[in-house]
Design an enzyme around this catalytic site. Structure first.
Site, PDB file in Angstrom:
ATOM      1  N   ASP A   1     -62.847 -13.854 -11.080  1.00  0.00           N
ATOM      2  CA  ASP A   1     -61.472 -13.957 -11.911  1.00  0.00           C
ATOM      3  C   ASP A   1     -61.631 -13.048 -13.083  1.00  0.00           C
ATOM      4  O   ASP A   1     -62.426 -13.268 -14.031  1.00  0.00           O
ATOM      5  CB  ASP A   1     -61.321 -15.533 -12.338  1.00  0.00           C
TER       6      ASP A   1
ATOM      7  N   ASP B   1     -55.819 -20.505  -9.917  1.00  0.00           N
ATOM      8  CA  ASP B   1     -55.003 -19.276  -9.871  1.00  0.00           C
ATOM      9  C   ASP B   1     -53.970 -19.404  -8.827  1.00  0.00           C
ATOM     10  O   ASP B   1     -52.938 -19.371  -8.769  1.00  0.00           O
ATOM     11  CB  ASP B   1     -55.793 -18.076  -9.275  1.00  0.00           C
TER      12      ASP B   1
ATOM     13  N   THR C   1     -55.021 -11.078 -13.081  1.00  0.00           N
ATOM     14  CA  THR C   1     -55.924 -10.753 -14.356  1.00  0.00           C
ATOM     15  C   THR C   1     -56.524  -9.497 -14.325  1.00  0.00           C
ATOM     16  O   THR C   1     -56.772  -8.912 -15.306  1.00  0.00           O
ATOM     17  CB  THR C   1     -56.537 -11.974 -14.767  1.00  0.00           C
ATOM     18  N   THR C   2     -57.099  -9.271 -13.154  1.00  0.00           N
ATOM     19  CA  THR C   2     -57.936  -7.800 -12.959  1.00  0.00           C
ATOM     20  C   THR C   2     -56.987  -6.879 -12.984  1.00  0.00           C
ATOM     21  O   THR C   2     -57.208  -5.743 -13.744  1.00  0.00           O
ATOM     22  CB  THR C   2     -58.796  -8.048 -11.802  1.00  0.00           C
TER      23      THR C   2
HETATM   24  P1  ADP Z   1     -56.307 -10.305  -9.655  1.00  0.00           P
HETATM   25  O1  ADP Z   1     -57.350 -10.914 -10.673  1.00  0.00           O
HETATM   26  O2  ADP Z   1     -55.652  -9.195 -10.595  1.00  0.00           O
HETATM   27  O3  ADP Z   1     -55.510 -11.222  -8.914  1.00  0.00           O
HETATM   28  P2  ADP Z   1     -57.662 -10.057  -7.250  1.00  0.00           P
HETATM   29  O4  ADP Z   1     -59.228  -9.909  -7.235  1.00  0.00           O
HETATM   30  O5  ADP Z   1     -57.206 -11.256  -6.905  1.00  0.00           O
HETATM   31  O6  ADP Z   1     -57.513  -9.787  -8.547  1.00  0.00           O
HETATM   32  O7  ADP Z   1     -57.111  -8.870  -6.399  1.00  0.00           O
HETATM   33  C1  ADP Z   1     -55.537  -8.911  -6.249  1.00  0.00           C
HETATM   34  C2  ADP Z   1     -55.185  -7.661  -5.637  1.00  0.00           C
HETATM   35  O8  ADP Z   1     -55.719  -7.781  -4.184  1.00  0.00           O
HETATM   36  C3  ADP Z   1     -53.620  -7.660  -5.506  1.00  0.00           C
HETATM   37  O9  ADP Z   1     -53.339  -6.388  -5.743  1.00  0.00           O
HETATM   38  C4  ADP Z   1     -53.344  -7.983  -4.166  1.00  0.00           C
HETATM   39  O10 ADP Z   1     -52.058  -7.481  -3.770  1.00  0.00           O
HETATM   40  C5  ADP Z   1     -54.553  -7.526  -3.262  1.00  0.00           C
HETATM   41  N1  ADP Z   1     -54.892  -8.384  -2.249  1.00  0.00           N
HETATM   42  C6  ADP Z   1     -54.896  -9.612  -1.727  1.00  0.00           C
HETATM   43  N2  ADP Z   1     -55.024 -10.157  -0.565  1.00  0.00           N
HETATM   44  C7  ADP Z   1     -54.969  -8.878   0.139  1.00  0.00           C
HETATM   45  C8  ADP Z   1     -54.975  -8.529   1.420  1.00  0.00           C
HETATM   46  N3  ADP Z   1     -55.216  -9.599   2.276  1.00  0.00           N
HETATM   47  N4  ADP Z   1     -54.887  -7.142   1.838  1.00  0.00           N
HETATM   48  C9  ADP Z   1     -54.805  -6.101   0.936  1.00  0.00           C
HETATM   49  N5  ADP Z   1     -54.609  -6.626  -0.338  1.00  0.00           N
HETATM   50  C10 ADP Z   1     -54.720  -7.681  -0.780  1.00  0.00           C
HETATM   51 MG    MG Z   2     -56.007 -12.800  -7.758  1.00  0.00          MG
END
Ligand code: ADP
Ligand code: MG
Length: 540
Positions: free
Chosen positions: A60, A390, A93-94
């Site tokens: 996270d 989240d 958040t990332t």
């Molecule tokens: P954050 O803390 O920003 O939410 P995450 O590590 O949760 O970071 O990553 C979020 C990113 O991953 C988003 O841009 C989301 O669209 C992408 N994402 C999530 N699931 C998938 C998937 N199944 N295929 C492609 N991209 C995905």
């Molecule tokens: Mg996320």
């Protein structure tokens, strides 16, 4: 000879000008590099070890940024936006840190070439406003009145939020649970009405959702085992009273003449206690909970009268029980009417793993629920809790504001294309700046590819081509190392997450670009400066 004028305290560091902006940007870049690899479903986790040796494993962004303990004053801004994104929408958040970092990186060459920061800031603001407006235009809004469709939407959003976490193998299971949990809440969807408890042992799939309040059985005395452990429609008394014989104060002095008088003192103590117990019994309460200890005499008294009691209940649990079951937390037993007693449909003490839980279901007042997480290592359960948080936040957001966009870089690519198109219609420096922002937005799909080990150049070229042809929701396909329509693939994210991330990232960018001087006084905050040569300038 000109006298030297010194107006700041000795040891003050000051740096200013263009080089200061550049150095701030570089510091932010270093922070962004820390979280870069955690983005997306194939992102890596970070193991953070604090000074006391406490280890945290997390994916996270906000948690990592918080634990980083950043000291650089400008780079702290990035920590703040991660935190605010976490508080406001819970997910993304990332992404927000990454976006801010990339905006800065793209603006750096302009600063170096001498473009004034105010011009850059104006363009960044303008680009952000256009991007947000565009998201609102293209976001898809499934029908809200269709119960089934809404549920499906919420589950998809929850699954997307969890797909980048440790628990992504179980995301189907958890997305159902999270949606169930949020559905149990009332209109305002208060987050603190979802309690999360962790019980070591068992498999992750043994995690269960209780539609009501549940908390760990508290410390109890002999006699407790004789108390009934199940009631239907019990009255519940919530107390902030100690039901225990008080030991005499060490420093009190009581002068007594005879044994009888001593006996009276002891009896008085008992009478006070029995008086309270009797009032509780007569009120008809079947379950007695107290924040303070309930001693062995009281436990036995309740056991004899077919009542259940628990002392030392944690305050937050007691408050949740009060909100759920009604009644109030009492500090005296003088007036135990029905209006101050709570009630619920069913009370039960149940064994879950190695722990026993007190569970209240069918609560009439507020709608509340508890998730009991099972699993192996402590750190694993903690990360599960954060991931569920989240997902819960996302579901709450999506329920309130049901517009969604496609994730996996699709929305960022579409925004990038839109901004690039717009920039071509503008003459002047703004054209360059807005198209630089358009380029910056591509960082999300690029990083998703890099983290999955794909050839990012290749995939980004494909994506640009698809978007130019009008395939709006084309994004990275994590499973097949290709591009795919992520709207069809159900990688959905609430549009609010993206809007908030964009505006927070642009705010941070503008803030950092507008700072051209840092003055650091090492002594400030350490009390008065040591005596000596106050304000007399450099040492000889
Ligand atoms: P954050 O803390 O920003 O939410 P995450 O590590 O949760 O970071 O990553 C979020 C990113 O991953 C988003 O841009 C989301 O669209 C992408 N994402 C999530 N699931 C998938 C998937 N199944 N295929 C492609 N991209 C995905
Ligand atoms: Mg996320």
């Amino acid at each position: 000879m000109q006298p030297q004028i010194i107006f700041l305290k000795e040891g003050t560091e000051a740096s200013q000008g263009r080089s200061q902006i550049i150095s701030n940007i570089n510091a932010c870049q270093a922070i962004v590099d820390c979280v870069r690899t955690t983005l997306g479903p194939r992102g890596m986790d970070k193991l953070m070890v604090e000074a006391q040796g406490k280890a945290t494993i997390s994916n996270d962004g906000a948690t990592i940024m918080k634990l980083l303990d950043v000291v650089h004053p400008a780079a702290k801004t990035l920590v703040d936006i991660a935190k605010s994104q976490d508080a406001e929408v819970g997910d993304g958040t990332t992404s927000v840190v990454l976006l801010a970092g990339e905006f800065l990186k793209q603006m750096k060459p302009f600063i170096e070439e001498g473009v004034h920061s105010q011009i850059i800031i104006r363009s960044v603001r303008k680009a952000t406003a256009m991007a947000i407006q565009f998201i609102n235009e293209i976001a898809e809004k499934p029908k809200k009145d269709d119960e089934k469709e809404l549920r499906e939407l919420l589950e998809k959003c929850a699954a997307t939020a969890m797909s980048s976490k440790l628990i992504n193998q179980q995301k189907e299971f958890f997305s159902k649970m999270v949606v169930d949990a949020v559905m149990l809440l009332d209109e305002l969807l208060p987050l603190n009405m979802i309690g999360i408890k962790k019980v070591p042992g068992g498999a992750l799939e043994d995690t269960l959702l209780v539609a009501g309040v549940a908390f760990k059985k508290t410390f109890s005395y002999a006699g407790f085992e004789m108390q009934p452990k199940q009631y239907t429609d019990p009255k519940i008394a919530l107390l902030n009273i100690e039901l225990e014989l008080k030991a005499e104060r060490d420093n009190a002095e009581v002068r007594l003449e005879s044994v009888e008088e001593y006996q009276k003192v002891v009896d008085a103590e008992w009478t006070i206690l029995y008086d309270k117990l009797e009032k509780l019994h007569l009120s008809g309460a079947k379950v007695v909970l107290s924040k303070l200890p309930i001693g062995d005499v009281a436990t036995q008294y309740f056991a004899d009268r077919d009542m259940f009691c628990a002392g030392r209940v944690p305050e937050e649990d007691l408050k949740r029980t009060m909100k759920a079951c009604g009644g109030s937390i009492l500090t005296t037993v003088a007036d135990l009417g029905d209006s101050v007693l709570g009630t619920c449909q069913h009370f039960e003490e149940k064994q879950i793993g190695g722990d026993r839980f007190n569970i209240f279901t069918g609560c009439p007042q507020a709608k509340t629920c508890t998730i009991i997480i099972r699993g192996g290592a402590e750190q694993f359960m903690e990360e599960t809790e954060r991931s569920l948080h989240d997902a819960i936040m996302i579901v709450r957001r999506a329920k309130k504001n049901d517009a969604v966009v496609a994730g996996g870089g699709a929305i960022e690519m579409e925004l990038s294309k839109h901004l690039r198109d717009v920039s071509r219609t503008i003459a002047g420096k703004e054209q360059m700046l807005i198209s630089a922002i358009a380029r910056a937005l591509e960082v999300i799909p690029r990083q998703l590819c890099d983290n999955a080990g794909f050839d990012s150049t290749n995939i980004l070229n494909k994506l640009r081509q698809k978007h130019a042809q009008g395939n709006r929701w084309m994004g990275v396909d994590i499973l097949n190392e290709d591009v795919a329509d992520n709207m069809e693939k159900c990688v959905w994210e609430p549009s609010l997450v993206k809007i908030n991330a964009l505006s927070a990232a642009s705010e941070a960018t503008c803030l950092i670009l507008s700072v051209d001087e840092t003055i650091k006084n090492p002594k400030s905050g350490e009390g008065p400066a040591p005596p000596g040569r106050p304000g007399r300038g450099r040492p000889f």
